[in-house]
Design a protein around this motif. Structure first.
Motif, PDB file in Angstrom:
ATOM      1  N   ARG A 131       0.762  -1.147  -0.162  1.00 21.45           N
ATOM      2  CA  ARG A 131       0.074  -0.054   0.160  1.00 21.45           C
ATOM      3  C   ARG A 131       0.681   1.299  -0.031  1.00 21.45           C
ATOM      4  N   GLY A 132       0.234   2.224  -0.375  1.00 27.29           N
ATOM      5  CA  GLY A 132       0.963   3.863  -0.402  1.00 27.29           C
ATOM      6  C   GLY A 132       1.537   4.143  -1.617  1.00 27.29           C
ATOM      7  N   PRO A 133       1.876   5.324  -1.720  1.00 29.10           N
ATOM      8  CA  PRO A 133       2.347   6.070  -2.938  1.00 29.10           C
ATOM      9  C   PRO A 133       3.932   5.370  -3.569  1.00 29.10           C
ATOM     10  N   VAL A 134       3.951   5.541  -4.603  1.00 25.00           N
ATOM     11  CA  VAL A 134       5.276   4.703  -5.061  1.00 25.00           C
ATOM     12  C   VAL A 134       5.808   5.775  -6.097  1.00 25.00           C
ATOM     13  N   LEU A 135       7.191   6.130  -5.711  1.00 25.75           N
ATOM     14  CA  LEU A 135       7.994   6.774  -6.715  1.00 25.75           C
ATOM     15  C   LEU A 135       8.952   5.854  -7.558  1.00 25.75           C
ATOM     16  N   PRO A 217      10.299  14.849  -6.640  1.00 27.56           N
ATOM     17  CA  PRO A 217       9.298  15.358  -5.786  1.00 27.56           C
ATOM     18  C   PRO A 217       9.913  15.096  -4.361  1.00 27.56           C
ATOM     19  N   PRO A 218       9.293  16.037  -3.376  1.00 31.37           N
ATOM     20  CA  PRO A 218       9.702  15.984  -1.998  1.00 31.37           C
ATOM     21  C   PRO A 218       9.160  14.657  -1.508  1.00 31.37           C
ATOM     22  N   ILE A 223       1.886  16.047   6.811  1.00 30.54           N
ATOM     23  CA  ILE A 223       0.359  16.435   6.518  1.00 30.54           C
ATOM     24  C   ILE A 223       0.115  15.950   5.091  1.00 30.54           C
ATOM     25  N   THR A 224       1.261  15.938   4.155  1.00 29.76           N
ATOM     26  CA  THR A 224       1.224  15.481   2.898  1.00 29.76           C
ATOM     27  C   THR A 224       1.639  14.024   2.852  1.00 29.76           C
ATOM     28  N   GLU A 225       1.034  12.947   2.121  1.00 30.09           N
ATOM     29  CA  GLU A 225       1.625  11.625   2.073  1.00 30.09           C
ATOM     30  C   GLU A 225       2.389  11.699   0.864  1.00 30.09           C
ATOM     31  N   GLY A 226       3.877  11.527   1.262  1.00 26.37           N
ATOM     32  CA  GLY A 226       4.990  11.120   0.049  1.00 26.37           C
ATOM     33  C   GLY A 226       4.945   9.773  -0.279  1.00 26.37           C
ATOM     34  N   PRO A 227       5.808   9.316  -1.332  1.00 30.36           N
ATOM     35  CA  PRO A 227       6.020   8.014  -1.325  1.00 30.36           C
ATOM     36  C   PRO A 227       6.710   7.167  -0.413  1.00 30.36           C
ATOM     37  N   GLY A 250      15.692  14.011   0.995  1.00 27.75           N
ATOM     38  CA  GLY A 250      15.373  13.643   2.510  1.00 27.75           C
ATOM     39  C   GLY A 250      14.468  12.230   2.424  1.00 27.75           C
ATOM     40  N   TYR A 251      14.478  11.293   1.529  1.00 32.49           N
ATOM     41  CA  TYR A 251      13.972  10.206   1.578  1.00 32.49           C
ATOM     42  C   TYR A 251      14.968   9.273   2.576  1.00 32.49           C
ATOM     43  N   ARG A 252      14.358   8.366   3.039  1.00 28.72           N
ATOM     44  CA  ARG A 252      14.910   7.522   3.940  1.00 28.72           C
ATOM     45  C   ARG A 252      15.546   6.310   3.211  1.00 28.72           C
TER      46      ARG A 252
END
Lengths: 263, 90
Positions: A131-135, A217-218, A223-227, A250-252
């Motif tokens: 689940r969740g956004p994917v980049l 993309p950040p 607040i905003t759900e990112g990848p 800033g990605y882990r």
């Protein structure tokens, strides 16, 4: 990337499904059913593979060619199609001087046979259960396993937002160009961004050049759900450059999965 | 993946030869370097494919974690550079 993590961290895995199939691995005969040129150098091969029981998007196969004199050559290629019984699509880009890729892109005819084994690789895969956004970040023919993920996303009932950042030399080097355009037009949750390293289109606002931090993309915040998951595939130099930029953005590093191929 | 097999790739490219030896996919396995003790997934190791052999190196310190060589029907597996392999079997 994860080399700096310490040993105590448990490995994250996606279990079950074709990737975790057990038992000995076998070579399967495959026959070319149809083929189409995607660019001047890249060709999609539609292979009939009796006994193939499917795969997870992102996985690859080993391909083995055997000449009449018994000489064999073996390479790995990503699967371009979503999972299907008895059929596999590969997209192969010709490498200068590459004996296997030259055969697959220029010489092999419908009806000709080769052998494949797989599916291979449980690390670099996405399934609709995630689940969740994917980049997705692809360089050159590194887009191929990412296309399998996009096609699966379209085919499945997943509602995960997908964003593809696709770096290619010029617009003529973009593989799957019309299908990607159509995906972006018809699916509001799928965003396709092309960028060019050598020369772009006349109305491009971006100067041609290798991937830059502002092309990405950040990541999300409170607040905003990112990848939640990032897949990067391409030549080794591209993947390492992209992975560094993603961490700087800033990605882990634990959310980034990479797959490199030579050159 | 793909060609240029003398160049560095990553452990994803060794999935096929590893799958000949192990009962399940081990690119998701966590390998601990015997030299620097860092842990990484097998997929993220620095991998060199050349001739009959593959070499997996630690992405942190470059030490050799594994050598896998296939000669005819025999695979020779040297894991002496790694401290442990944590393999998910579920």
């Amino acid at each position: 990337m994860s080399a700096t993590e310490r040993a105590e961290g448990a490995a994250k895995t996606e279990s079950s499904g074709p990737a975790s199939r057990r038992g000995p691995i076998r070579w399967l005969p495959a026959r070319l059913r149809a083929a189409r040129m995607e660019t001047r150098l890249a060709r999609t091969l539609v292979l009939d593979v009796p006994g193939w029981s499917g795969h997870a998007p992102g996985q690859h196969v080993d391909v083995r060619l055997t000449a009449e004199d018994g000489y064999t050559a073996q390479r790995s290629y990503s699967v371009a199609s979503p999972s299907a019984q008895d059929q596999v699509e590969l997209t192969v880009q010709r490498v200068q001087g590459g004996e296997v890729s030259t055969y697959l892109t220029e010489i092999m005819l419908p009806g000709d046979q080769l052998e494949i084994r797989g599916p291979l690789g449980g690390w670099f895969q996405w399934t609709a259960r995630i689940r969740g956004p994917v980049l997705l970040v692809g360089g050159g023919s590194g887009v191929v396993p990412l296309m399998a993920m996009l096609r699966e996303r379209v085919r499945s009932d997943s509602s995960s937002p997908f964003r593809l950042i696709y770096s290619a030399r010029t617009p003529d080097h973009i593989i799957y160009t019309s299908e990607l355009h159509q995906m972006g037009q018809t699916h509001p949750d799928i965003q396709i961004s092309r960028l060019y390293t050598r020369s772009g289109l006349p109305d491009d606002t971006r100067e041609p050049g290798r991937l830059r931090i502002e092309d990405l993309p950040p990541p999300g915040n409170e607040i905003t759900e990112g990848p939640s998951r990032v897949y990067v595939c391409g030549p080794t130099g591209f993947v390492e450059h992209a992975a560094r930029l993603l961490v700087d953005r800033g990605y882990r590093s634990s959310d980034i999965r990479t797959e490199r191929f030579g050159s | 993946m793909h060609e240029d097999n003398d160049h560095r790739v990553d452990g994803n490219a060794a999935a096929g030869i590893l799958r000949e030896v192990f009962a399940s996919d081990v690119t998701t396995a966590r390998v601990v370097c015997g030299h620097c003790t860092a842990g990484t997934s097998v997929a993220e190791t620095k991998t060199y494919l050349a001739g009959p052999g593959s070499i997996l190196r630690c992405p942190g310190c470059d030490a050799i974690l594994a050598r896998i060589t296939k000669i005819r029907d025999t695979v020779w597996l040297d894991l002496s550079g790694s401290a442990s392999w944590q393999i998910h079997t579920g």
